[in-house]
Design a protein around this motif. Structure first.
Motif, PDB file in Angstrom:
ATOM      1  N   ILE A  42       0.861  -1.195   0.000  1.00  0.00           N
ATOM      2  CA  ILE A  42       0.000   0.000   0.000  1.00  0.00           C
ATOM      3  C   ILE A  42       0.892   1.238   0.000  1.00  0.00           C
ATOM      4  O   ILE A  42       1.787   1.373   0.848  1.00  0.00           O
ATOM      5  N   ASP A  43       0.658   2.126  -0.962  1.00  0.00           N
ATOM      6  CA  ASP A  43       1.413   3.380  -0.999  1.00  0.00           C
ATOM      7  C   ASP A  43       0.486   4.480  -1.513  1.00  0.00           C
ATOM      8  O   ASP A  43      -0.321   4.241  -2.410  1.00  0.00           O
ATOM      9  N   VAL A  44       0.639   5.680  -0.939  1.00  0.00           N
ATOM     10  CA  VAL A  44      -0.226   6.791  -1.367  1.00  0.00           C
ATOM     11  C   VAL A  44       0.168   7.304  -2.757  1.00  0.00           C
ATOM     12  O   VAL A  44      -0.580   8.065  -3.367  1.00  0.00           O
ATOM     13  N   THR A  82      -5.195   1.824  -1.955  1.00  0.00           N
ATOM     14  CA  THR A  82      -6.396   1.649  -1.145  1.00  0.00           C
ATOM     15  C   THR A  82      -6.181   0.631  -0.029  1.00  0.00           C
ATOM     16  O   THR A  82      -5.930  -0.547  -0.317  1.00  0.00           O
ATOM     17  N   TYR A  83      -6.324   1.069   1.196  1.00  0.00           N
ATOM     18  CA  TYR A  83      -6.108   0.157   2.329  1.00  0.00           C
ATOM     19  C   TYR A  83      -7.107  -0.995   2.334  1.00  0.00           C
ATOM     20  O   TYR A  83      -6.800  -2.077   2.834  1.00  0.00           O
ATOM     21  N   GLN A  84      -8.300  -0.770   1.779  1.00  0.00           N
ATOM     22  CA  GLN A  84      -9.308  -1.847   1.739  1.00  0.00           C
ATOM     23  C   GLN A  84      -8.767  -3.072   1.008  1.00  0.00           C
ATOM     24  O   GLN A  84      -9.169  -4.200   1.298  1.00  0.00           O
ATOM     25  N   MET A 168      20.346  -0.779   4.048  1.00  0.00           N
ATOM     26  CA  MET A 168      21.102   0.390   3.612  1.00  0.00           C
ATOM     27  C   MET A 168      20.766   0.578   2.144  1.00  0.00           C
ATOM     28  O   MET A 168      20.934  -0.366   1.350  1.00  0.00           O
ATOM     29  N   THR A 169      20.237   1.766   1.816  1.00  0.00           N
ATOM     30  CA  THR A 169      19.804   2.004   0.447  1.00  0.00           C
ATOM     31  C   THR A 169      20.926   1.669  -0.528  1.00  0.00           C
ATOM     32  O   THR A 169      22.069   2.071  -0.325  1.00  0.00           O
ATOM     33  N   GLY A 170      20.582   0.940  -1.581  1.00  0.00           N
ATOM     34  CA  GLY A 170      21.584   0.535  -2.575  1.00  0.00           C
ATOM     35  C   GLY A 170      21.877  -0.949  -2.441  1.00  0.00           C
ATOM     36  O   GLY A 170      22.086  -1.635  -3.437  1.00  0.00           O
TER      37      GLY A 170
HETATM   38  N1  LIG Z   1      16.040   4.216   3.232  1.00  0.00           N
HETATM   39  C1  LIG Z   1      16.833   3.646   4.127  1.00  0.00           C
HETATM   40  O1  LIG Z   1      18.020   3.375   3.863  1.00  0.00           O
HETATM   41  C2  LIG Z   1      16.321   3.252   5.487  1.00  0.00           C
HETATM   42  C3  LIG Z   1      17.156   2.514   6.298  1.00  0.00           C
HETATM   43  C4  LIG Z   1      16.714   2.108   7.546  1.00  0.00           C
HETATM   44  C5  LIG Z   1      15.464   2.489   7.972  1.00  0.00           C
HETATM   45  N2  LIG Z   1      14.653   3.241   7.186  1.00  0.00           N
HETATM   46  C6  LIG Z   1      13.355   3.603   7.732  1.00  0.00           C
HETATM   47  O2  LIG Z   1      12.370   3.535   6.731  1.00  0.00           O
HETATM   48  C7  LIG Z   1      11.522   4.676   6.812  1.00  0.00           C
HETATM   49  C8  LIG Z   1      11.006   4.950   5.433  1.00  0.00           C
HETATM   50  O3  LIG Z   1      12.123   5.293   4.636  1.00  0.00           O
HETATM   51  P1  LIG Z   1      12.149   5.194   3.077  1.00  0.00           P
HETATM   52  O4  LIG Z   1      13.559   5.460   2.697  1.00  0.00           O
HETATM   53  O5  LIG Z   1      11.507   3.946   2.598  1.00  0.00           O
HETATM   54  O6  LIG Z   1      11.219   6.419   2.689  1.00  0.00           O
HETATM   55  P2  LIG Z   1      10.657   6.767   1.223  1.00  0.00           P
HETATM   56  O7  LIG Z   1      10.311   8.203   1.250  1.00  0.00           O
HETATM   57  O8  LIG Z   1      11.574   6.230   0.181  1.00  0.00           O
HETATM   58  O9  LIG Z   1       9.325   5.904   1.136  1.00  0.00           O
HETATM   59  C9  LIG Z   1       8.214   6.067   1.934  1.00  0.00           C
HETATM   60  C10 LIG Z   1       6.992   5.672   1.136  1.00  0.00           C
HETATM   61  O10 LIG Z   1       5.862   5.723   2.015  1.00  0.00           O
HETATM   62  C11 LIG Z   1       4.771   6.247   1.291  1.00  0.00           C
HETATM   63  N3  LIG Z   1       3.789   6.759   2.247  1.00  0.00           N
HETATM   64  C12 LIG Z   1       3.854   7.882   3.023  1.00  0.00           C
HETATM   65  N4  LIG Z   1       2.789   7.968   3.808  1.00  0.00           N
HETATM   66  C13 LIG Z   1       2.020   6.869   3.572  1.00  0.00           C
HETATM   67  C14 LIG Z   1       0.798   6.389   4.086  1.00  0.00           C
HETATM   68  N5  LIG Z   1       0.138   7.024   5.030  1.00  0.00           N
HETATM   69  N6  LIG Z   1       0.309   5.232   3.583  1.00  0.00           N
HETATM   70  C15 LIG Z   1       0.974   4.557   2.618  1.00  0.00           C
HETATM   71  N7  LIG Z   1       2.138   4.969   2.086  1.00  0.00           N
HETATM   72  C16 LIG Z   1       2.661   6.103   2.559  1.00  0.00           C
HETATM   73  C17 LIG Z   1       5.383   7.286   0.371  1.00  0.00           C
HETATM   74  O11 LIG Z   1       4.572   7.565  -0.733  1.00  0.00           O
HETATM   75  C18 LIG Z   1       6.707   6.603  -0.034  1.00  0.00           C
HETATM   76  O12 LIG Z   1       6.606   5.856  -1.212  1.00  0.00           O
HETATM   77  C19 LIG Z   1      12.431   5.772   7.374  1.00  0.00           C
HETATM   78  O13 LIG Z   1      11.706   6.746   8.060  1.00  0.00           O
HETATM   79  C20 LIG Z   1      13.337   4.994   8.294  1.00  0.00           C
HETATM   80  O14 LIG Z   1      12.767   4.938   9.578  1.00  0.00           O
HETATM   81  C21 LIG Z   1      15.059   3.630   5.942  1.00  0.00           C
END
Ligand SMILES: NC(=O)c1ccc[n+]([C@@H]2O[C@H](COP(=O)([O-])OP(=O)(O)OC[C@H]3O[C@@H](n4cnc5c(N)ncnc54)[C@H](O)[C@@H]3O)[C@@H](O)[C@H]2O)c1
Length: 404
Positions: A42-44, A82-84, A168-170
């Motif tokens: 689910i993603d907005v 949609t959360y549903q 870790m991203t990547g």
């Molecule tokens: N990216 C990293 O390397 C990393 C590493 C460790 C932890 N984290 C944790 O992950 C969390 C998220 O990071 P990310 O890098 O994935 O962020 P991001 O911004 O890449 O992704 C977040 C996603 O959530 C969606 N979103 C926001 N509100 C929403 C809602 N109410 N319902 C559904 N979807 C929603 C957004 O559209 C987006 O696609 C961070 O806050 C952190 O705590 C991230």
């Protein structure tokens, strides 16, 4: 407290919902799909969901993700706004961002929105796990309240746990397979239920005593890295002042009991620079600000690195036989970390902007960003070979046309 596992017994049949398909959530959703489970993401962000359902990876720089999204996107990994659509799931993982506001206070609005929406589709026997990094205590207080208010159920009728994302991203896909992960419940039973499900797709998993401990584990790991980088930055400046090679010294200083990190232009991104604030603000609230002196001063050291590098760049430019405002400078990298296409809290972007504000002739190059994307940030684009001085913020190298 209800101690029966009930419908959760058959963990292998579980449909998993992953809320938030960003840098952290999408690799996790893909790894779960790869373990044979069906996943509803689910993603907005409608565009992002569309891409995933068409098998297109919206994060191409994430190693190993392309093939997973191509194989499962729109099939056993279905994205929806949609959360549903997650109603049939009985295991919910939330990984939406938590930012800090301009006063460095956590802003829970995205988390609240996600959990209230889950609360509307939550059933008896379901299990909900938060993965976003949060101040210790969040799961057993705010999260529990939001879910209970919306679902009219109580913990015991559903299960609630915390398991920090440690990717870790990547390199997220491989990290999910290998890196140690912990999980802790708001009660013993919740911890066990969440552990049993995660065990199906996470290789290296430990059950810890509570959700609060699991939350603290992630925050202190970030604090360690943040203060260690501050130490490296401080030692780097001292070494330069003493005309010593910091890297040579670090190489020989580091051993089993010493792990000095690398110096930098500061710390960006929405993780490492944010987590120390969770503890600093909590201790302020408890009237114990003196418990976080090191975390506070680490912010000072890391944030001060931009000024340090500006001074170094200006001194370097003065060697070029041109009036200072005419010296063409290229900042070779603006993302907050090499290889990650994001400028969130990027110190390198801030450095380029500050140099521009000082009236210097600054250009930007970053292999992850197009000319258009850089110009949209109100900065000028140039390849490094067209300028007089290049600063690479990832290696901290300063190079002139003659030295290249
Ligand atoms: N990216 C990293 O390397 C990393 C590493 C460790 C932890 N984290 C944790 O992950 C969390 C998220 O990071 P990310 O890098 O994935 O962020 P991001 O911004 O890449 O992704 C977040 C996603 O959530 C969606 N979103 C926001 N509100 C929403 C809602 N109410 N319902 C559904 N979807 C929603 C957004 O559209 C987006 O696609 C961070 O806050 C952190 O705590 C991230």
């Amino acid at each position: 407290m209800n101690n029966k596992i009930g419908p959760l017994n058959n963990t292998l049949d579980r449909c998993v919902a992953v809320i938030g398909l960003g840098y952290a959530g999408l690799p996790l959703a893909a790894v779960i799909a790869n373990s044979g489970r069906s996943v509803i993401g689910i993603d907005v962000d409608k565009k992002r969901c569309g891409k995933i359902n068409n098998g297109i990876n919206p994060i191409p720089e994430e190693e190993g993700l392309d093939s997973l999204v191509r194989a499962y996107g729109g099939k056993t990994l279905v994205a929806s706004t949609t959360y549903q659509d997650a109603k049939k799931c009985d295991f919910f993982i939330v990984i939406v961002p938590l930012f800090v506001d301009e006063n460095n206070q956590p802003d829970f609005s995205m988390l609240e929105n996600a959990f209230r929406n889950i609360g509307k589709v939550l059933k008896k026997g379901d299990c909900v796990v938060l993965e976003t990094t949060v101040p210790p205590g969040t799961t057993e207080t705010f999260v529990k309240d939001w879910l209970e208010e919306e679902s009219k159920l109580h913990v015991g009728e559903f299960y609630l746990a915390y398991s920090p994302e440690r990717i870790m991203t990547g390199v997220s896909v491989s990290r999910l397979k290998e890196f140690p992960k912990v999980v802790g419940g708001v009660d013993q039973h919740s911890g066990k239920v969440a552990f049993d499900v995660y065990k199906q797709f996470i290789g290296n998993l430990s059950l810890v005593s509570t959700a609060r401990v699991a939350e603290f584990i992630k925050v202190i790991e970030g604090c360690y890295r943040f203060t260690n980088i501050a130490l490296a930055n401080e030692l780097f400046k001292i070494a330069e002042e003493l005309d010593l090679d910091f890297y040579e010294a670090r190489q020989h200083a580091n051993h089993q009991y010493c792990d000095i990190h690398l110096p930098s232009t500061g710390v960006g991104g929405h993780c490492i620079p944010v987590y120390p604030w969770f503890l600093i603000k909590e201790m302020e609230k408890r009237k114990k600000p003196d418990f976080t002196i090191m975390l506070q001063s680490s912010h000072g050291v890391n944030d001060g690195m931009i000024d340090y590098w500006i001074q170094r760049i200006i001194v370097y430019c003065k060697e070029v036989k041109k009036p200072l405002p005419h010296v063409k400078i290229c900042i070779k990298g603006i993302s907050f970390r090499k290889g990650v296409k994001s400028v969130h809290k990027s110190r390198n972007l801030a450095l380029a902007r500050l140099l521009k504000e000082k009236g210097l002739n600054v250009y930007v190059y970053d292999e992850l960003f197009t000319r258009d994307e850089i110009e949209q940030m109100n900065l000028s684009f140039s390849t490094p070979d067209m300028v007089d001085v290049v600063f690479d913020p990832f290696t901290l190298e300063l190079m002139s046309q003659e030295s290249r």
